[in-house]
Design an enzyme around this catalytic site. Structure first.
Site, PDB file in Angstrom:
ATOM      1  CG  ASP A  89       1.522   9.563  -7.853  1.00 14.93           C
ATOM      2  OD1 ASP A  89       0.716   9.992  -8.690  1.00 14.93           O
ATOM      3  OD2 ASP A  89       1.848   8.356  -7.759  1.00 14.93           O
ATOM      4  N   GLY A 108       0.156   4.306 -14.424  1.00  8.73           N
ATOM      5  CA  GLY A 108       0.001   2.860 -14.579  1.00  8.73           C
ATOM      6  C   GLY A 108       0.726   2.309 -15.791  1.00  8.73           C
ATOM      7  CD  GLU A 150      -7.185   9.722 -12.438  1.00 10.11           C
ATOM      8  OE1 GLU A 150      -6.237   9.870 -11.657  1.00 10.11           O
ATOM      9  OE2 GLU A 150      -7.690   8.610 -12.708  1.00 10.11           O
ATOM     10  N   GLY A 167      -0.630  -0.602 -10.902  1.00  9.36           N
ATOM     11  CA  GLY A 167      -0.141  -1.898 -10.441  1.00  9.36           C
ATOM     12  C   GLY A 167       0.276  -2.771 -11.603  1.00  9.36           C
TER      13      GLY A 167
HETATM   14 ZN   LIG Z   1      -1.500   6.936 -10.531  1.00 11.58          ZN
END
Ligand SMILES: [Zn+2]
Length: 290
Positions: free
Chosen positions: A81, A216, A133, A188
């Site tokens: 990750d 997330g 990403e 978070g």
């Molecule tokens: Zn992430």
């Protein structure tokens, strides 16, 4: 048993469910996640994030994750990750990981494409899947992956959303298997209640055939999570909700204790709590019903 990411997510696509990717940072956590998947007879992706290198060094902990994945009674993929640099991503491949997120989203789109294309070419030769990403997911926790710190000053999260045409170009030019998209989540704990942009997700899904990934997701409610699955998300990353779950029950147990407290009892409790939390997540994504 270890399976390929392609086999795992193809089944998810055909039957419209998502697979949970949960990061393991300790042996107890690792066992908790695997036992949860086994109890529900569901596939699972075991994650290790580069940001946790100081807690669980990949040279030592990586082979342990792989070993437990091989022994598991359910299909497992071992995933890096937020690999933030090429050398670390290669280390994960050497440790036996068969899926790598190579996160170059801090770079310009051009550079991101160039870096990820170079890595994907090599990874595919070794039968390793790659996640990239485009767009950037803010983080409200210092040191987590992502392009910027969310902090207390609320920035406009929409500025970080993935653009469908950039997603298409990125997947075409890099050849990645999975794409992390930014459409309303943050890493978070959420400062505000998240509102996912499902229309944007639908538009991205139309533009690309890479498996879409949501990061997330710890504060996202059940309905929005399922809407994301129904509109093409096949891998959902979790850590915050799992990693913070043991704290309160453990604190209470320590405060209630009259006898000396052994850490192995706390470790066992942590494993059981992580297992229950992981079961909740896996059940929500419908992967146990496949
Ligand atoms: Zn992430």
């Amino acid at each position: 048993m270890i399976v390929t990411l392609q086999d795992m997510l193809k089944d998810a696509e055909n039957k419209n469910y998502a697979v949970a990717c949960i990061n393991a940072t300790t042996y107890e956590g690792l066992r908790g996640i695997i036992e949860a998947a086994e109890e529900l007879n569901a596939p699972v992706i075991l994650g290790h994030a580069q940001v946790h290198e100081t807690v669980a060094p990949i040279d030592e902990f990586g082979p342990l994750i792989v070993q437990e994945a091989v022994k598991a009674k359910v299909p497992v993929v071992v995933h890096l990750d937020h690999g933030m640099d090429y050398e670390y991503a290669i280390k994960a491949v050497r440790a036996g990981f068969n899926s790598i997120m190579y996160d170059c989203s801090v770079l310009s789109l051009e550079k991101n494409i160039e870096e990820v294309r170079r890595f994907t070419k090599l990874a595919h030769k070794m039968g390793v899947a790659v996640e990239g990403e485009v767009g950037c997911m803010p983080s409200n926790i210092v040191g987590q992956g992502g392009c910027t710190e969310f902090g207390k000053e609320i920035i406009n999260i929409k500025d970080y959303y993935t653009k469908p045409e950039e997603a298409r170009r990125f997947v075409e030019e890099t050849g990645v298997d999975m794409l992390t998209v930014s459409f309303g989540t943050v890493h978070g704990v959420f400062v505000d209640k998240p509102e996912l942009d499902i229309q944007l997700l639908t538009d991205i899904h139309k533009e690309t055939d890479a498996y879409l990934v949501m990061h997330g997701s710890s504060g996202v409610d059940q309905d929005q999570m399922l809407a994301a699955v129904d509109h093409g998300v096949r891998k959902i990353n979790h850590y915050t909700s799992v990693g913070t779950a043991p704290a309160s029950p453990l604190m209470e147990a320590v405060q209630r204790a009259e006898d000396p407290v052994y850490y192995h009892d706390l470790a066992k409790m942590s494993k059981d709590i992580i297992k229950e939390k992981s079961k909740e997540i896996i059940a929500l994504l419908r992967s146990h019903m496949r």
